[in-house]
Design a protein around this motif. Structure first.
Motif, short mmCIF file in Angstrom:
data_model
loop_
_atom_site.label_atom_id
_atom_site.label_comp_id
_atom_site.label_asym_id
_atom_site.label_seq_id
_atom_site.Cartn_x
_atom_site.Cartn_y
_atom_site.Cartn_z
N ILE A 82 -6.22 -18.36 -21.46
CA ILE A 82 -6.64 -19.53 -22.24
C ILE A 82 -5.42 -20.25 -22.85
O ILE A 82 -5.39 -21.48 -22.93
N VAL A 83 -4.41 -19.48 -23.26
CA VAL A 83 -3.24 -20.05 -23.96
C VAL A 83 -2.24 -20.70 -23.01
O VAL A 83 -1.66 -21.75 -23.34
N PHE A 84 -2.00 -20.12 -21.82
CA PHE A 84 -0.97 -20.60 -20.89
C PHE A 84 -1.04 -22.11 -20.61
O PHE A 84 -0.01 -22.78 -20.57
N PRO A 85 -2.23 -22.69 -20.40
CA PRO A 85 -2.30 -24.12 -20.08
C PRO A 85 -1.71 -25.04 -21.14
O PRO A 85 -1.32 -26.16 -20.84
N PHE A 86 -1.66 -24.59 -22.40
CA PHE A 86 -1.07 -25.41 -23.45
C PHE A 86 0.44 -25.57 -23.28
O PHE A 86 1.03 -26.50 -23.82
N PHE A 87 1.04 -24.69 -22.48
CA PHE A 87 2.49 -24.71 -22.29
C PHE A 87 2.90 -25.21 -20.90
O PHE A 87 4.04 -25.63 -20.72
N TYR A 88 1.98 -25.17 -19.94
CA TYR A 88 2.34 -25.50 -18.56
C TYR A 88 1.36 -26.52 -17.98
O TYR A 88 0.19 -26.23 -17.77
N TYR A 131 -8.25 -24.08 -12.80
CA TYR A 131 -7.87 -23.40 -14.03
C TYR A 131 -8.81 -23.74 -15.18
O TYR A 131 -9.02 -22.92 -16.07
N PHE A 132 -9.39 -24.93 -15.15
CA PHE A 132 -10.39 -25.28 -16.16
C PHE A 132 -11.57 -24.30 -16.11
O PHE A 132 -12.03 -23.82 -17.14
N PHE A 133 -12.04 -24.01 -14.89
CA PHE A 133 -13.13 -23.04 -14.75
C PHE A 133 -12.66 -21.63 -15.08
O PHE A 133 -13.42 -20.83 -15.62
N LEU A 134 -11.42 -21.34 -14.77
CA LEU A 134 -10.86 -20.02 -15.08
C LEU A 134 -10.76 -19.82 -16.60
O LEU A 134 -10.99 -18.72 -17.09
N TYR A 135 -10.46 -20.89 -17.35
CA TYR A 135 -10.42 -20.78 -18.81
C TYR A 135 -11.81 -20.47 -19.35
O TYR A 135 -11.97 -19.66 -20.27
N ASN A 136 -12.81 -21.15 -18.76
CA ASN A 136 -14.19 -20.88 -19.16
C ASN A 136 -14.57 -19.43 -18.89
O ASN A 136 -15.21 -18.78 -19.71
N LEU A 137 -14.16 -18.93 -17.72
CA LEU A 137 -14.45 -17.54 -17.36
C LEU A 137 -13.76 -16.57 -18.31
O LEU A 137 -14.36 -15.57 -18.74
N ALA A 138 -12.52 -16.86 -18.68
CA ALA A 138 -11.78 -16.00 -19.60
C ALA A 138 -12.47 -15.96 -20.96
O ALA A 138 -12.60 -14.89 -21.58
N PRO A 173 -9.18 -11.07 -15.34
CA PRO A 173 -7.90 -11.79 -15.49
C PRO A 173 -6.78 -11.15 -14.70
O PRO A 173 -5.88 -11.86 -14.22
N ILE A 174 -6.81 -9.83 -14.56
CA ILE A 174 -5.76 -9.14 -13.78
C ILE A 174 -5.85 -9.55 -12.32
O ILE A 174 -4.84 -9.86 -11.67
N ILE A 175 -7.07 -9.56 -11.78
CA ILE A 175 -7.28 -9.94 -10.37
C ILE A 175 -6.81 -11.37 -10.14
O ILE A 175 -6.11 -11.68 -9.17
N TYR A 176 -7.18 -12.28 -11.03
CA TYR A 176 -6.82 -13.68 -10.86
C TYR A 176 -5.32 -13.93 -11.02
O TYR A 176 -4.72 -14.68 -10.25
N THR A 177 -4.70 -13.28 -12.01
CA THR A 177 -3.27 -13.53 -12.23
C THR A 177 -2.41 -12.90 -11.16
O THR A 177 -1.40 -13.46 -10.75
N LEU A 178 -2.80 -11.72 -10.67
CA LEU A 178 -2.01 -11.05 -9.63
C LEU A 178 -2.07 -11.81 -8.31
O LEU A 178 -1.15 -11.72 -7.50
N ARG A 179 -3.16 -12.54 -8.09
CA ARG A 179 -3.33 -13.25 -6.82
C ARG A 179 -3.04 -14.75 -6.95
O ARG A 179 -3.28 -15.49 -6.02
#
Length: 309
Positions: A46-52, A60-67, A287-293
């Motif tokens: 959720i936090v990463f998009p504020f910096f990148y 990533y919008f849907f991924l933030y919702n999922l998180a 989140p681990i599955i999504y970030t690792l891939r």
């Protein structure tokens, strides 16, 4: 039967995980560690998009919702479960129990619908890359996410309202570590065949419909992948949806196992094991599955780690 007169239960006692002694403390620390991982990993997404700025895309919008959903979903069950593991009294008020039923199904069913939206997003990204930003505009993304939340809330409201209207006159021991519809129905002192039918049909319809749409999206993705001549191109396309497919398999496999079977003593015991996958393991794994891939997410994590050093 007059429900107001018949309902004499003011609180319920949760049976918990059915473990004692040293095993109880071992489970406490394992579940606590998993919950910390769930909070830290999903909060980072959720936090990463504020910096990148590179993460400001529909996927990533849907991924933030999922998180966010994973944090809420896990928090409905895990904190109370941790308290009960170290507390001799595993009580929860009547309305606290009904709130737990509602929130568990609200966040869970919203997540299921969101998976369907994300599968469509992956199809558009792979099959129509040049038109992706136009098709998946900010208004469309917001509308699809809002639709997921509304459907989830409506689905949960059906079960929580119907369950809260049942008469409970004892016993009050819920054979689970949280309040869920099936173990609650087994405590009602009236005929609950309609409620069981409603659980299977409403939840079943939601699960089958969303799963069918997900499989339809993936069938179109596979059809498109067969047209790609280079293996490198296929691998690049597959990498964008492999994480989503892994998470969907975990979630739907557990959901079908839990809610598509009749409630028996053995099934309720098995449901407790399946619920640990729902509430503890999957929210930490997502989140681990999504970030690792995901290359963009991994690069964002590396940059943030470098800045913190």
């Amino acid at each position: 039967m007059n429900i107001e007169n018949a309902t004499s239960v003011t609180y319920f006692v949760l049976a918990g995980l059915g473990v004692q002694g040293d095993l109880q403390m071992i489970l406490f620390f394992i579940i606590l560690f998993s919950y910390i991982v769930t909070l830290a990993a999903n909060l980072s997404i959720i936090v990463f998009p504020f910096f990148y700025f590179s993460l400001h895309t529909p996927m990533y919008f849907f991924l933030y919702n999922l998180a966010f959903l994973d944090i809420c979903y896990s928090s409905v069950v895990v904190p109370k479960m941790l308290i009960d593991l170290i507390s001799p009294k595993k009580m929860i008020s009547f309305w606290g129990c009904m709130l737990q039923v509602h929130c568990f199904h609200f966040f869970g069913s919203t997540e299921v619908v969101l998976f369907t939206v994300m599968s469509y997003d992956r199809y558009v990204a792979i099959a129509h890359p040049l038109r992706y930003s136009t098709i998946m505009s900010s208004n469309v993304c917001f509308g699809l996410a809002l639709c997921s939340w509304v459907i989830g809330f409506s689905h949960a409201s059906i079960h929580s309202i119907m369950t809260s209207r049942l008469p409970f006159c004892g016993p009050n021991v819920v054979k689970h570590f949280f309040c869920d519809v099936k173990p609650m129905l087994s405590l009602a002192c009236t005929n609950v065949s309609f409620n069981f039918m409603l659980l299977v049909r409403v939840t079943g319809t939601l699960a089958i419909t969303t799963l069918t749409l997900i499989l339809l999206s993936y069938s179109f993705i596979i059809k498109f992948l067969l047209k790609i001549k280079t293996s490198q191109g296929r691998m690049r396309a597959l990498s964008t949806c492999s994480g989503h497919f892994t998470v969907v398999t975990l979630q739907y496999g557990t959901a079908i196992f839990t809610y598509m079977r009749p409630a028996t003593k053995d099934s309720l015991d098995q449901d407790r094991s399946a619920a640990i996958m729902f509430s503890v393991i999957t929210p930490a794994l997502n989140p681990i599955i999504y970030t690792l891939r995901n290359k963009d997410m991994k690069n964002a994590m590396k940059k943030l780690l470098k800045l913190s050093q």
